[in-house]
Scaffold this motif. Sequence first.
Motif, PDB file in Angstrom:
ATOM      1  N   PRO A  83      12.911  79.756  29.478  1.00 56.58           N
ATOM      2  CA  PRO A  83      13.244  79.197  28.150  1.00 56.58           C
ATOM      3  C   PRO A  83      12.896  80.151  27.007  1.00 56.58           C
ATOM      4  O   PRO A  83      13.616  80.212  26.005  1.00 56.58           O
ATOM      5  N   ASP A  84      11.827  80.935  27.173  1.00 56.32           N
ATOM      6  CA  ASP A  84      11.432  81.862  26.105  1.00 56.32           C
ATOM      7  C   ASP A  84      12.516  82.897  25.776  1.00 56.32           C
ATOM      8  O   ASP A  84      12.570  83.411  24.658  1.00 56.32           O
ATOM      9  N   ASP A  85      13.374  83.197  26.750  1.00 60.17           N
ATOM     10  CA  ASP A  85      14.433  84.186  26.504  1.00 60.17           C
ATOM     11  C   ASP A  85      15.412  83.727  25.427  1.00 60.17           C
ATOM     12  O   ASP A  85      16.206  84.532  24.929  1.00 60.17           O
ATOM     13  N   LEU A 123       2.865  72.655  20.854  1.00 56.78           N
ATOM     14  CA  LEU A 123       3.679  72.621  19.624  1.00 56.78           C
ATOM     15  C   LEU A 123       2.852  72.127  18.446  1.00 56.78           C
ATOM     16  O   LEU A 123       2.950  72.658  17.340  1.00 56.78           O
ATOM     17  N   GLN A 124       2.068  71.074  18.704  1.00 59.95           N
ATOM     18  CA  GLN A 124       1.241  70.513  17.623  1.00 59.95           C
ATOM     19  C   GLN A 124       0.278  71.566  17.096  1.00 59.95           C
ATOM     20  O   GLN A 124       0.033  71.658  15.890  1.00 59.95           O
ATOM     21  N   ARG A 170      11.563  68.340  26.434  1.00 58.61           N
ATOM     22  CA  ARG A 170      11.082  69.216  27.525  1.00 58.61           C
ATOM     23  C   ARG A 170      12.037  70.412  27.659  1.00 58.61           C
ATOM     24  O   ARG A 170      13.023  70.522  26.929  1.00 58.61           O
ATOM     25  N   GLY A 171      11.743  71.274  28.637  1.00 55.42           N
ATOM     26  CA  GLY A 171      12.656  72.358  29.023  1.00 55.42           C
ATOM     27  C   GLY A 171      13.022  73.279  27.869  1.00 55.42           C
ATOM     28  O   GLY A 171      12.187  73.637  27.029  1.00 55.42           O
ATOM     29  N   LEU A 172      14.280  73.648  27.828  1.00 59.79           N
ATOM     30  CA  LEU A 172      14.744  74.589  26.803  1.00 59.79           C
ATOM     31  C   LEU A 172      14.529  74.031  25.398  1.00 59.79           C
ATOM     32  O   LEU A 172      14.090  74.746  24.494  1.00 59.79           O
ATOM     33  N   GLY A 173      14.824  72.733  25.204  1.00 64.00           N
ATOM     34  CA  GLY A 173      14.737  72.145  23.862  1.00 64.00           C
ATOM     35  C   GLY A 173      13.345  72.249  23.261  1.00 64.00           C
ATOM     36  O   GLY A 173      13.183  72.605  22.090  1.00 64.00           O
ATOM     37  N   ILE A 174      12.326  71.951  24.047  1.00 62.27           N
ATOM     38  CA  ILE A 174      10.965  71.959  23.491  1.00 62.27           C
ATOM     39  C   ILE A 174      10.517  73.402  23.213  1.00 62.27           C
ATOM     40  O   ILE A 174       9.757  73.662  22.266  1.00 62.27           O
ATOM     41  N   THR A 175      11.026  74.346  23.989  1.00 60.57           N
ATOM     42  CA  THR A 175      10.712  75.759  23.734  1.00 60.57           C
ATOM     43  C   THR A 175      11.396  76.223  22.448  1.00 60.57           C
ATOM     44  O   THR A 175      10.815  76.971  21.650  1.00 60.57           O
ATOM     45  N   LEU A 176      12.625  75.758  22.226  1.00 58.89           N
ATOM     46  CA  LEU A 176      13.322  76.141  20.985  1.00 58.89           C
ATOM     47  C   LEU A 176      12.662  75.495  19.771  1.00 58.89           C
ATOM     48  O   LEU A 176      12.674  76.052  18.673  1.00 58.89           O
TER      49      LEU A 176
END
Length: 293
Positions: free
Chosen positions: A260-262, A81-82, A47-53
Amino acid sequence: MSDRATSFHIPRLHLLKFEARRTPATASSNGLFSLSNKTVVITGGGRGLGITLARAVLEAGGHVACLDILPEPAPAEWLALQKVAHASEGLRLSYRRVDVTDEGALATAFDEIDAEDSGAPLFGCIACAGVQQKIPALEYPQADFERIQRVNVTGAFLTAKHAARIMVGNGVCGSIVLVASMSGQIANRGLTCTAYNASKAAVQQMCRSLAQEWGAYGIRVNTLSPGYIRTSMTDELLSTAPKLEGIWMAGALLGRLGTPDDFKAPAVFLLADGSSFMTGADLRVDGGHCASA
Ligand SMILES: NC(=O)c1ccc[n+]([C@@H]2O[C@H](COP(=O)([O-])OP(=O)(O)OC[C@H]3O[C@@H](n4cnc5c(N)ncnc54)[C@H](O)[C@@H]3O)[C@@H](O)[C@H]2O)c1
């Protein structure tokens, strides 16, 4: 735990091979940001930053293996993501429930990911798993202080160690990104988070130390230090102390908190060949927060 997880002997032959491969980046600008044919492990990828990265790595053409202590990743983000992975033919995306403080489980996960390699070897990792807790230092229980260090410092170290173990074994000159924080350099006004801040300073120093050891193998290690980002972590802090947002906004030179996109472009940059002369460094991305008092 297997012997492989604990022993870490690299023959001299490998060092010579790496010596010859530490070459400057010469690709076109697009190539400098490409992660094509590379596999990246992302802890905290649920979740959060990790899943965006994770999304950023897929969009840059890389294969992604997410590890997180959560039983399942955040459903909406994982579905997205999938879709990205399916749209880019052949990109692998996997999720494993792993506690980054459990070295045996972490080593097994890295070994499994390595064994899945089909022309896209493990090239790097983003150690993004982390925990935060706001308690005044005078009341901070020892057990809580130690838990924060165990997840944020030991967990990041073990992640880097096993990524490097696989890369050295395969002769891959890859890149390791440790997610630290601007809180590794400053004490946040209004936040009583000594354990967290100390842990992030430790991650920044660990980065320099690992870079010093692993440069000989062509492996780069850098930290990415975010400022305030709206995620579950900060939502939790703000729910207990709503006035904090005003304090944070007072230091936001761009008039907003991060999303997170930043951090997608900074993370891809640190992983990819565009940063091939960068190691042992900290990339602070904080909307200017640390630039003014
Ligand atoms: N949100 C911010 O403002 C901010 C600012 C600077 C740095 N960071 C750092 O960014 C990283 C991601 O934070 P976030 O804001 O996305 O928070 P988050 O709480 O949404 O994500 C952290 C993730 O780490 C996972 N995790 C926690 N303990 C774990 C363990 N033992 N093993 C495996 N996974 C574990 C959690 O399950 C979660 O998915 C953290 O390292 C955090 O310190 C966040």
